[in-house]
Motif scaffolding. Structure first.
Motif, PDB file in Angstrom:
ATOM      1  N   PRO A 152       2.643  12.092  -5.338  1.00 25.78           N
ATOM      2  CA  PRO A 152       3.360  12.569  -4.148  1.00 25.78           C
ATOM      3  C   PRO A 152       3.706  11.460  -3.146  1.00 25.78           C
ATOM      4  O   PRO A 152       4.818  11.449  -2.606  1.00 25.78           O
ATOM      5  CB  PRO A 152       2.393  13.580  -3.534  1.00 25.78           C
ATOM      6  CG  PRO A 152       1.548  14.033  -4.662  1.00 25.78           C
ATOM      7  CD  PRO A 152       1.378  12.823  -5.536  1.00 25.78           C
ATOM      8  N   THR A 153       2.774  10.540  -2.876  1.00 25.91           N
ATOM      9  CA  THR A 153       3.044   9.499  -1.888  1.00 25.91           C
ATOM     10  C   THR A 153       4.103   8.534  -2.385  1.00 25.91           C
ATOM     11  O   THR A 153       5.011   8.138  -1.643  1.00 25.91           O
ATOM     12  CB  THR A 153       1.757   8.736  -1.529  1.00 25.91           C
ATOM     13  OG1 THR A 153       0.767   9.672  -1.093  1.00 25.91           O
ATOM     14  CG2 THR A 153       2.013   7.723  -0.425  1.00 25.91           C
ATOM     15  N   TYR A 154       4.002   8.157  -3.647  1.00 28.49           N
ATOM     16  CA  TYR A 154       5.003   7.252  -4.220  1.00 28.49           C
ATOM     17  C   TYR A 154       6.387   7.911  -4.189  1.00 28.49           C
ATOM     18  O   TYR A 154       7.384   7.280  -3.834  1.00 28.49           O
ATOM     19  CB  TYR A 154       4.618   6.899  -5.656  1.00 28.49           C
ATOM     20  CG  TYR A 154       5.493   5.838  -6.291  1.00 28.49           C
ATOM     21  CD1 TYR A 154       5.197   4.489  -6.147  1.00 28.49           C
ATOM     22  CD2 TYR A 154       6.605   6.182  -7.051  1.00 28.49           C
ATOM     23  CE1 TYR A 154       5.988   3.510  -6.734  1.00 28.49           C
ATOM     24  CE2 TYR A 154       7.404   5.227  -7.638  1.00 28.49           C
ATOM     25  CZ  TYR A 154       7.087   3.886  -7.477  1.00 28.49           C
ATOM     26  OH  TYR A 154       7.890   2.920  -8.059  1.00 28.49           O
ATOM     27  N   ALA A 155       6.442   9.199  -4.545  1.00 28.03           N
ATOM     28  CA  ALA A 155       7.715   9.924  -4.524  1.00 28.03           C
ATOM     29  C   ALA A 155       8.299   9.961  -3.116  1.00 28.03           C
ATOM     30  O   ALA A 155       9.517   9.806  -2.917  1.00 28.03           O
ATOM     31  CB  ALA A 155       7.514  11.344  -5.045  1.00 28.03           C
ATOM     32  N   ALA A 156       7.425  10.148  -2.116  1.00 26.45           N
ATOM     33  CA  ALA A 156       7.887  10.165  -0.723  1.00 26.45           C
ATOM     34  C   ALA A 156       8.422   8.799  -0.307  1.00 26.45           C
ATOM     35  O   ALA A 156       9.380   8.709   0.475  1.00 26.45           O
ATOM     36  CB  ALA A 156       6.741  10.591   0.192  1.00 26.45           C
ATOM     37  N   MET A 157       7.813   7.723  -0.822  1.00 24.31           N
ATOM     38  CA  MET A 157       8.292   6.376  -0.518  1.00 24.31           C
ATOM     39  C   MET A 157       9.661   6.131  -1.149  1.00 24.31           C
ATOM     40  O   MET A 157      10.555   5.539  -0.532  1.00 24.31           O
ATOM     41  CB  MET A 157       7.293   5.336  -1.015  1.00 24.31           C
ATOM     42  CG  MET A 157       5.974   5.356  -0.262  1.00 24.31           C
ATOM     43  SD  MET A 157       4.766   4.188  -0.914  1.00 24.31           S
ATOM     44  CE  MET A 157       5.413   2.626  -0.289  1.00 24.31           C
ATOM     45  N   PRO A 163       0.820  -1.215   0.000  1.00 21.08           N
ATOM     46  CA  PRO A 163       0.000   0.000   0.000  1.00 21.08           C
ATOM     47  C   PRO A 163       0.854   1.266   0.000  1.00 21.08           C
ATOM     48  O   PRO A 163       1.939   1.293   0.590  1.00 21.08           O
ATOM     49  CB  PRO A 163      -0.797  -0.129   1.310  1.00 21.08           C
ATOM     50  CG  PRO A 163       0.091  -0.922   2.221  1.00 21.08           C
ATOM     51  CD  PRO A 163       0.787  -1.901   1.327  1.00 21.08           C
ATOM     52  N   LEU A 164       0.363   2.278  -0.670  1.00 23.74           N
ATOM     53  CA  LEU A 164       1.104   3.526  -0.749  1.00 23.74           C
ATOM     54  C   LEU A 164       0.945   4.290   0.565  1.00 23.74           C
ATOM     55  O   LEU A 164      -0.111   4.831   0.865  1.00 23.74           O
ATOM     56  CB  LEU A 164       0.606   4.371  -1.923  1.00 23.74           C
ATOM     57  CG  LEU A 164       0.767   3.736  -3.312  1.00 23.74           C
ATOM     58  CD1 LEU A 164       0.281   4.691  -4.383  1.00 23.74           C
ATOM     59  CD2 LEU A 164       2.212   3.319  -3.573  1.00 23.74           C
ATOM     60  N   GLN A 165       2.031   4.308   1.342  1.00 20.99           N
ATOM     61  CA  GLN A 165       2.042   5.003   2.637  1.00 20.99           C
ATOM     62  C   GLN A 165       3.413   5.653   2.837  1.00 20.99           C
ATOM     63  O   GLN A 165       4.448   5.014   2.601  1.00 20.99           O
ATOM     64  CB  GLN A 165       1.808   4.016   3.787  1.00 20.99           C
ATOM     65  CG  GLN A 165       0.432   3.383   3.842  1.00 20.99           C
ATOM     66  CD  GLN A 165       0.377   2.361   4.965  1.00 20.99           C
ATOM     67  OE1 GLN A 165       0.835   1.227   4.813  1.00 20.99           O
ATOM     68  NE2 GLN A 165      -0.173   2.762   6.098  1.00 20.99           N
ATOM     69  N   ALA A 166       3.405   6.863   3.284  1.00 22.51           N
ATOM     70  CA  ALA A 166       4.656   7.566   3.550  1.00 22.51           C
ATOM     71  C   ALA A 166       4.438   8.580   4.660  1.00 22.51           C
ATOM     72  O   ALA A 166       3.309   8.829   5.096  1.00 22.51           O
ATOM     73  CB  ALA A 166       5.160   8.256   2.275  1.00 22.51           C
ATOM     74  N   LYS A 167       5.526   9.187   5.111  1.00 22.34           N
ATOM     75  CA  LYS A 167       5.443  10.206   6.151  1.00 22.34           C
ATOM     76  C   LYS A 167       4.799  11.465   5.569  1.00 22.34           C
ATOM     77  O   LYS A 167       5.108  11.877   4.446  1.00 22.34           O
ATOM     78  CB  LYS A 167       6.840  10.522   6.675  1.00 22.34           C
ATOM     79  CG  LYS A 167       7.531   9.318   7.303  1.00 22.34           C
ATOM     80  CD  LYS A 167       8.969   9.637   7.656  1.00 22.34           C
ATOM     81  CE  LYS A 167       9.692   8.405   8.193  1.00 22.34           C
ATOM     82  NZ  LYS A 167      11.119   8.667   8.478  1.00 22.34           N
ATOM     83  N   GLU A 168       3.908  12.053   6.357  1.00 21.98           N
ATOM     84  CA  GLU A 168       3.097  13.162   5.856  1.00 21.98           C
ATOM     85  C   GLU A 168       3.956  14.345   5.403  1.00 21.98           C
ATOM     86  O   GLU A 168       3.646  14.986   4.388  1.00 21.98           O
ATOM     87  CB  GLU A 168       2.112  13.619   6.931  1.00 21.98           C
ATOM     88  CG  GLU A 168       1.148  14.698   6.462  1.00 21.98           C
ATOM     89  CD  GLU A 168       0.358  14.316   5.211  1.00 21.98           C
ATOM     90  OE1 GLU A 168       0.157  15.192   4.341  1.00 21.98           O
ATOM     91  OE2 GLU A 168      -0.049  13.135   5.099  1.00 21.98           O
ATOM     92  N   GLU A 169       5.051  14.641   6.130  1.00 25.45           N
ATOM     93  CA  GLU A 169       5.855  15.798   5.743  1.00 25.45           C
ATOM     94  C   GLU A 169       6.517  15.586   4.379  1.00 25.45           C
ATOM     95  O   GLU A 169       6.681  16.529   3.594  1.00 25.45           O
ATOM     96  CB  GLU A 169       6.915  16.106   6.802  1.00 25.45           C
ATOM     97  CG  GLU A 169       7.896  14.972   7.081  1.00 25.45           C
ATOM     98  CD  GLU A 169       7.452  14.049   8.202  1.00 25.45           C
ATOM     99  OE1 GLU A 169       8.348  13.444   8.838  1.00 25.45           O
ATOM    100  OE2 GLU A 169       6.228  13.937   8.434  1.00 25.45           O
ATOM    101  N   ALA A 170       6.886  14.324   4.088  1.00 20.25           N
ATOM    102  CA  ALA A 170       7.485  14.032   2.788  1.00 20.25           C
ATOM    103  C   ALA A 170       6.439  14.104   1.679  1.00 20.25           C
ATOM    104  O   ALA A 170       6.706  14.593   0.571  1.00 20.25           O
ATOM    105  CB  ALA A 170       8.145  12.659   2.808  1.00 20.25           C
ATOM    106  N   ILE A 171       5.234  13.617   1.975  1.00 21.33           N
ATOM    107  CA  ILE A 171       4.157  13.691   0.985  1.00 21.33           C
ATOM    108  C   ILE A 171       3.860  15.142   0.635  1.00 21.33           C
ATOM    109  O   ILE A 171       3.702  15.506  -0.533  1.00 21.33           O
ATOM    110  CB  ILE A 171       2.887  12.992   1.502  1.00 21.33           C
ATOM    111  CG1 ILE A 171       3.142  11.497   1.725  1.00 21.33           C
ATOM    112  CG2 ILE A 171       1.737  13.195   0.522  1.00 21.33           C
ATOM    113  CD1 ILE A 171       1.978  10.779   2.384  1.00 21.33           C
TER     114      ILE A 171
END
Length: 501
Positions: free
Chosen positions: A289-294, A238-246
């Motif tokens: 954005p989420t994928y990029a943060a991951m 699942p696409l999950q990342a830290k909110e500040e990076a997103i």
């Protein structure tokens, strides 16, 4: 008495030799460590040094400058489990009988009326008799460590600790982090619900945790020869990342798209002649954005591990291999990335599904900053590692790609399954710049010149019939010698629902 004295002398001699080796462990000759980094679903175009301008991967880019960047690097399958089995054994997926992700689409869905063939049966684990890199190095005195995604066995008898790894942090049957509110588990954020990784503090990020475990192992084993397989679960869904990076990439996205460009193509060129309906769409610009943060988190933690190697004085004497298990997810499940200029993505036998980042940093940065156009594959990782550290060679399908003279050869793929991402079953041969795809569903044999047409937009099969015939003959011979069984007809096939003319 003489026999006793002889034995005593032998024991003393062996003890002296062992002590001598321990005393000389700090010499460059004896310390030959290995770090193998495998990223899940990372596309060829997802790394800065391979052309991405939206994702930020400064640590991987720096690693490429200190090693060899292979522009024609491949996974041995367009999906994960077979590629991972190849990496661990140096064998083609057909030769370990793991030809689809475990347990596979066919087992979950059964025969589908629109499919011309029945998906092949295959093993639900990497069988224990196959020797892995870890087993080979462990027998030669290496400390072995695994962290992250395994996905090579439904049963724990086939998990990393039973395949040569002394320590296993997070490797089990699942191919991605589980996210289930009812079970109280949260995917990439703790609690993980992973039977081989204790939950960290609530909200701990899995990618950080895997790097932490790797760093702890390095600190505990800095005086020993070691083999580390750091196998990130990222960037799989699942696409999950830290909110500040997103949020960082949300802002960056606006500068790329200016809020006007639609980044998804609902009628991509590869769709024609493949399937009906609107289930699949292709992303043609990297802007999620989420994928990029991951991607950024994965790169950040690669950097943390490399920094620790340098702090401990181990970097120069560590062989580092960096790669992915298949192409980027670009045609389904949200289509979070784009593989352009490559065609299609994960689950497909086009370049987008099998071409991956492939970087090797040799001991003492030999050949630092060089680039290689030689086609290489996941089957080459095992023989390259054991040759580099100077231990016993075993028979594999790959070869040492760090040797000075690398003779030309053909590479092969055999995927007798329908993928979740829309790809057809088929076989492939790449020889020189030419690539032949035998599509089982349509029966077509498509020929591409990758030197002139990296995006596989022009099928040359009608223009080069003799070349097609020669490559297909070689492909058939390989299938016959490498347990590449063909598919059986689907008795429930509804031709009206099929794209086959």
């Amino acid at each position: 008495m003489k026999r006793y004295l002889t034995i005593l002398i032998v024991i003393c001699f062996c003890s002296c030799k062992n002590n001598e080796k321990k005393e000389n462990l700090e010499t460059e000759e004896d310390i030959k460590n290995v770090l193998l980094i495998v990223v899940d679903d990372l596309g060829w175009a997802d790394v800065g040094v391979y052309g991405s301008s939206f994702y930020e991967t400064p640590n991987i880019d720096a690693l490429a400058k200190e090693g060899i960047l292979f522009s024609n690097g491949y996974a041995s399958c367009p999906v994960c489990s077979p590629s991972r089995a190849s990496i661990q054994t140096g064998l083609y997926p057909t030769n370990v009988d793991v030809t689809d992700w475990i347990p596979g689409r066919g087992r979950n869905k059964g025969a589908e009326p629109e499919n011309r063939w029945l998906a092949n049966e295959f093993a639900s684990e990497l069988a224990l008799p196959y020797e892995t890199i870890a087993e080979s190095l462990k027998k030669n005195g290496y400390k072995t460590f695994f962290a992250g995604k395994w996905h090579l066995g439904e049963n724990e008898d086939h998990w990393p600790e039973n395949q040569g790894f002394e320590i296993n942090k997070g490797g089990f049957n699942m191919g991605r982090p589980d996210r289930n509110k009812k079970k109280g588990i949260n995917g990439y954020f703790s609690p993980y619900g992973n039977p081989r990784l204790e939950d960290g503090p609530e909200g701990e990020y899995l990618t950080d945790r895997l790097a932490n475990e790797t760093i702890a192992f390095l600190e505990d084993n800095k005086d020993a020869n070691f083999f580390i397989n750091l196998s990130f679960y990222q960037v799989h869904t699942p696409l999950q990342a830290k909110e500040e990076a997103i949020e960082k990439y949300r802002k960056k996205r606006k500068t790329v798209l200016k809020d006007t460009l639609n980044e998804l193509d609902f009628d991509p060129r590869w769709k024609e002649g493949h399937f009906k309906g609107n289930s699949f769409k292709e992303r043609f610009v990297q802007a999620h954005p989420t994928y990029a943060a991951m991607v950024e988190s994965m790169d950040e933690n690669v950097g943390r591990v490399l920094k620790k190697l340098k702090e401990l004085g181990l970097y120069d004497n560590t062989l580092i291999v960096f790669t992915s298990d298949n192409g980027g997810l670009s045609t389904s499940e949200g289509s979070p990335t784009s593989n352009l200029p490559l065609r299609a993505g994960k689950g497909w036998l086009y370049e987008g599904g099998i071409r991956v980042p492939f970087i090797i940093k040799d001991f003492n940065q030999k050949a630092a900053g060089s680039k290689s156009i030689i086609p290489v594959s996941g089957i080459d990782i095992f023989p390259t590692i054991v040759d580099a550290v100077g231990i016993r060679k075993i028979s594999t399908d790959g070869r040492n790609i760090l040797q000075q003279e690398v003779p030309e050869r053909s590479l092969f793929w055999h995927y007798p399954h329908y993928s979740n991402q829309g790809g057809h079953p088929g076989s492939v041969i790449r020889k020189g710049n030419y690539k032949l795809i035998h599509d089982f569903e349509t029966g077509k044999k498509m020929l591409f010149n990758l030197d002139d047409d990296l995006g596989e937009t022009r099928d040359l099969s009608k223009e080069e019939p003799e070349l097609v015939q020669g490559l297909y003959k070689e492909l058939q011979a390989w299938r016959g010698k490498n347990n590449a069984t063909m598919m059986r007809p689907n008795p429930g096939w509804d031709k009206k629902e099929s794209i086959v003319e």
